[in-house]
Design a protein around this motif. Structure first.
Motif, short mmCIF file in Angstrom:
data_model
loop_
_atom_site.label_atom_id
_atom_site.label_comp_id
_atom_site.label_asym_id
_atom_site.label_seq_id
_atom_site.Cartn_x
_atom_site.Cartn_y
_atom_site.Cartn_z
N ASP A 158 -9.49 4.31 -35.92
CA ASP A 158 -10.43 3.32 -36.42
C ASP A 158 -11.22 2.68 -35.28
N SER A 159 -12.22 1.91 -35.61
CA SER A 159 -13.13 1.32 -34.64
C SER A 159 -12.39 0.40 -33.66
N ILE A 160 -12.82 0.45 -32.39
CA ILE A 160 -12.24 -0.44 -31.38
C ILE A 160 -13.25 -1.48 -30.93
N ALA A 161 -14.42 -1.54 -31.58
CA ALA A 161 -15.51 -2.40 -31.11
C ALA A 161 -15.09 -3.86 -30.98
N GLU A 162 -14.42 -4.41 -31.99
CA GLU A 162 -14.05 -5.82 -31.93
C GLU A 162 -13.04 -6.07 -30.82
N ARG A 163 -12.04 -5.20 -30.71
CA ARG A 163 -11.01 -5.37 -29.69
C ARG A 163 -11.57 -5.21 -28.28
N PHE A 164 -12.35 -4.16 -28.08
CA PHE A 164 -12.92 -3.94 -26.74
C PHE A 164 -13.92 -5.04 -26.40
N GLY A 165 -14.64 -5.49 -27.41
CA GLY A 165 -15.58 -6.59 -27.18
C GLY A 165 -14.86 -7.86 -26.75
N ALA A 166 -13.68 -8.10 -27.31
CA ALA A 166 -12.90 -9.28 -26.91
C ALA A 166 -12.49 -9.19 -25.45
N LEU A 167 -12.09 -7.98 -25.02
CA LEU A 167 -11.71 -7.80 -23.61
C LEU A 167 -12.94 -7.91 -22.71
N ALA A 168 -14.09 -7.43 -23.18
CA ALA A 168 -15.31 -7.56 -22.39
C ALA A 168 -15.65 -9.03 -22.15
N GLU A 169 -15.37 -9.87 -23.15
CA GLU A 169 -15.62 -11.30 -22.97
C GLU A 169 -14.68 -11.89 -21.93
N LEU A 170 -13.44 -11.43 -21.90
CA LEU A 170 -12.49 -11.90 -20.88
C LEU A 170 -12.90 -11.40 -19.50
N ARG A 171 -13.51 -10.24 -19.47
CA ARG A 171 -14.06 -9.73 -18.20
C ARG A 171 -15.18 -10.64 -17.72
N GLU A 172 -16.06 -11.01 -18.62
CA GLU A 172 -17.16 -11.92 -18.25
C GLU A 172 -16.63 -13.27 -17.80
N ALA A 173 -15.49 -13.67 -18.35
CA ALA A 173 -14.89 -14.96 -17.99
C ALA A 173 -14.13 -14.90 -16.67
N GLY A 174 -13.97 -13.71 -16.10
CA GLY A 174 -13.32 -13.58 -14.81
C GLY A 174 -11.83 -13.31 -14.85
N LEU A 175 -11.25 -13.17 -16.05
CA LEU A 175 -9.81 -12.90 -16.13
C LEU A 175 -9.51 -11.42 -15.88
N ILE A 176 -10.49 -10.57 -16.09
CA ILE A 176 -10.34 -9.12 -15.91
C ILE A 176 -11.48 -8.63 -15.03
N ARG A 177 -11.16 -7.73 -14.10
CA ARG A 177 -12.20 -7.19 -13.21
C ARG A 177 -12.86 -5.96 -13.82
N HIS A 178 -12.03 -5.03 -14.33
CA HIS A 178 -12.57 -3.80 -14.91
C HIS A 178 -11.81 -3.44 -16.17
N LEU A 179 -12.46 -2.65 -17.03
CA LEU A 179 -11.88 -2.27 -18.31
C LEU A 179 -11.67 -0.77 -18.41
N GLY A 180 -10.63 -0.39 -19.15
CA GLY A 180 -10.35 1.01 -19.41
C GLY A 180 -9.83 1.19 -20.83
N LEU A 181 -9.52 2.44 -21.16
CA LEU A 181 -9.02 2.78 -22.49
C LEU A 181 -7.79 3.64 -22.36
N SER A 182 -6.94 3.63 -23.39
CA SER A 182 -5.73 4.43 -23.38
C SER A 182 -5.45 5.00 -24.76
N ASN A 183 -5.15 6.30 -24.78
CA ASN A 183 -4.78 6.99 -26.02
C ASN A 183 -5.95 7.03 -27.00
N VAL A 184 -7.11 7.40 -26.50
CA VAL A 184 -8.33 7.31 -27.31
C VAL A 184 -8.99 8.68 -27.50
N GLY A 185 -9.93 8.71 -28.43
CA GLY A 185 -10.74 9.89 -28.68
C GLY A 185 -12.14 9.72 -28.13
N VAL A 186 -12.92 10.80 -28.21
CA VAL A 186 -14.28 10.80 -27.69
C VAL A 186 -15.12 9.72 -28.34
N GLY A 187 -14.96 9.52 -29.64
CA GLY A 187 -15.72 8.49 -30.34
C GLY A 187 -15.41 7.10 -29.83
#
Length: 301
Positions: free
Chosen positions: A146-175
Motif C-alpha cells: 500500500d501507499s507510503i506517501a503519508e508515512r514517508f511524508g511524516a519522516l520528511a517533515e522530521l528531516r526538515e525539523a533537523g531530527l533526521i539527516r537523511h531518509l531511506g526505505l526498507s523492504n519496498v517495491g519499485v513503486g
C-alpha cells in the motif's frame, strides 16, 4: 590478508547523502541475543562480548552501523549496546536506524506505526536510546504494497525539523521508491538480497544504481534462514568457490553481493568476534568473472 591488514576500507566507499561510508558495514540485529534474532523468548547475549564486538568493528574500519529500536531481547537492546560501546561517537561514524515495526516490551510484534505521531515517537525513542540529537539515516520499513506517501511524508517533515539527516526505505517495491522520491531524497534502499535473489530485487538494485542510491541487502548471508541465520546448506557452486579461495561460504556470499555494483553496501551482523573478522575480510575478496557467473546462475542459491 593478515588480521593486521584487514580493514573495512578495502571494499571501497559510497556516499549516503553527504556521509561517506565504507561499503562493508555492520548490522546490529544479532547483538542483543544468542541464536535466532527478534524472538520474544530470545536468550540475552553476553553484554561485554557484544560491546567488544562493536568496538572491534570500528577498529577494523567499519563506519556504518545498522540498527533499530526494535532490535532487543530480554535485558539487551542493540541501541543501548551501541551507545555504551561507541559514545561519544566518532565524527565519521554513520548510524542508520529504521522505523515502522512495533514490539511490546515482552518482545511480541504489533502493528506497524502509520501516523505521524507514532513515527515521531519511534524517531524520538531511537534518539533517546542512542544518545543523539539527530539520526544520520532513518529507513521507513514497511510490510505490504500500500501507499507510503503519508508515512514517508511524516519522516520528511522530521528531516526538515533537523531530527533526521537523511531518509531511506526498507523492504519496498519499485513503486514505493518512486512514491518516496516524489516527496524527498532517498539515500538508501534496504531489501532482502543475495545469491539467488528474485528478478524484482535485481530490478531494484539496478534502479538504485541508476539513481545513485545505495542498495543495502539484508540476509545476504542468511538467505532463507533470515533471522535464524545461515542454514549451513550452501550450494556446491558456493562451496567450490569458497574452497578455491580458502575462505568460508559466508565470505563468498558477501563478496558476490558487493560485486553487484559500487553502490551496494553490506551490513553483515554477528555477535562473534571471529565471524566479524571474516565478514570484514570478505570486502577484500575478489572473485573471477567465471566465478561470478557461476554464482549468479539460478541453481547456485
Amino acid at each position: 590478508m593478515t588480521s593486521q591488514t584487514i580493514t573495512a576500507a578495502t571494499a571501497g566507499t559510497w556516499q549516503l547523502g553527504d556521509l561517506t561510508v565504507n561499503r562493508i558495514g555492520f548490522g546490529a540485529m544479532r547483538l542483543p541475543q544468542q541464536g535466532a534474532a527478534l524472538r520474544a523468548d530470545a536468550v540475552p547475549s553476553d553484554r561485554e562480548r557484544s560491546i567488544a564486538v562493536l568496538r572491534r568493528a570500528v577498529e577494523l574500519g567499519v563506519n556504518h552501523i545498522d540498527t533499530a529500536a526494535f532490535y532487543f531481547s530480554p535485558l539487551r537492546s542493540a541501541n543501548e549496546l551501541i551507545n555504551r560501546a561507541l559514545a561519544p561517537y566518532a565524527d565519521d561514524l554513520v548510524i542508520t536506524t529504521k522505523v515502522g515495526p512495533t514490539r511490546a516490551p515482552t518482545g511480541e510484534w504489533g502493528t506497524h506505526a502509520r501516523t505521524p505521531a507514532e513515527l515521531r515517537g519511534q524517531v524520538e525513542e531511537n534518539l533517546r536510546q542512542l544518545g543523539r540529537d539527530h539520526l544520520d539515516v532513518v529507513n521507513l520499513r514497511i510490510v505490504g504494497s500500500d501507499s507510503i506517501a503519508e508515512r514517508f511524508g511524516a519522516l520528511a517533515e522530521l528531516r526538515e525539523a533537523g531530527l533526521i539527516r537523511h531518509l531511506g526505505l526498507s523492504n519496498v517495491g519499485v513503486g514505493h521508491l518512486a512514491e518516496a522520491l516524489a516527496i524527498a531524497p532517498v539515500v538508501c534502499v534496504q531489501n532482502p538480497y543475495g545469491i539467488g535473489a528474485p528478478a524484482a530485487q535485481e530490478e531494484m538494485l539496478r534502479l538504485c544504481g541508476e539513481r545513485g542510491i545505495a542498495f543495502v541487502p539484508f540476509y545476504a548471508i542468511a538467505g532463507a534462514g533470515r533471522e535464524g541465520g545461515a542454514s549451513g546448506t550452501d550450494s556446491e557452486e558456493v562451496l567450490a568457490v569458497a574452497r578455491a579461495h580458502g575462505v568460508s561460504a559466508a565470505q563468498v556470499r558477501l563478496a558476490w553481493t558487493l560485486s553487484r555494483g559500487p553502490h551496494v553496501l553490506a551490513i553483515p551482523g554477528t555477535g562473534n568476534p571471529d565471524h566479524l573478522l571474516d565478514n570484514v575480510a570478505a570486502g577484500g575478496l575478489r572473485l573471477t568473472e567465471d566465478e561470478l557467473a557461476r554464482l549468479a546462475a539460478p541453481h547456485a542459491s
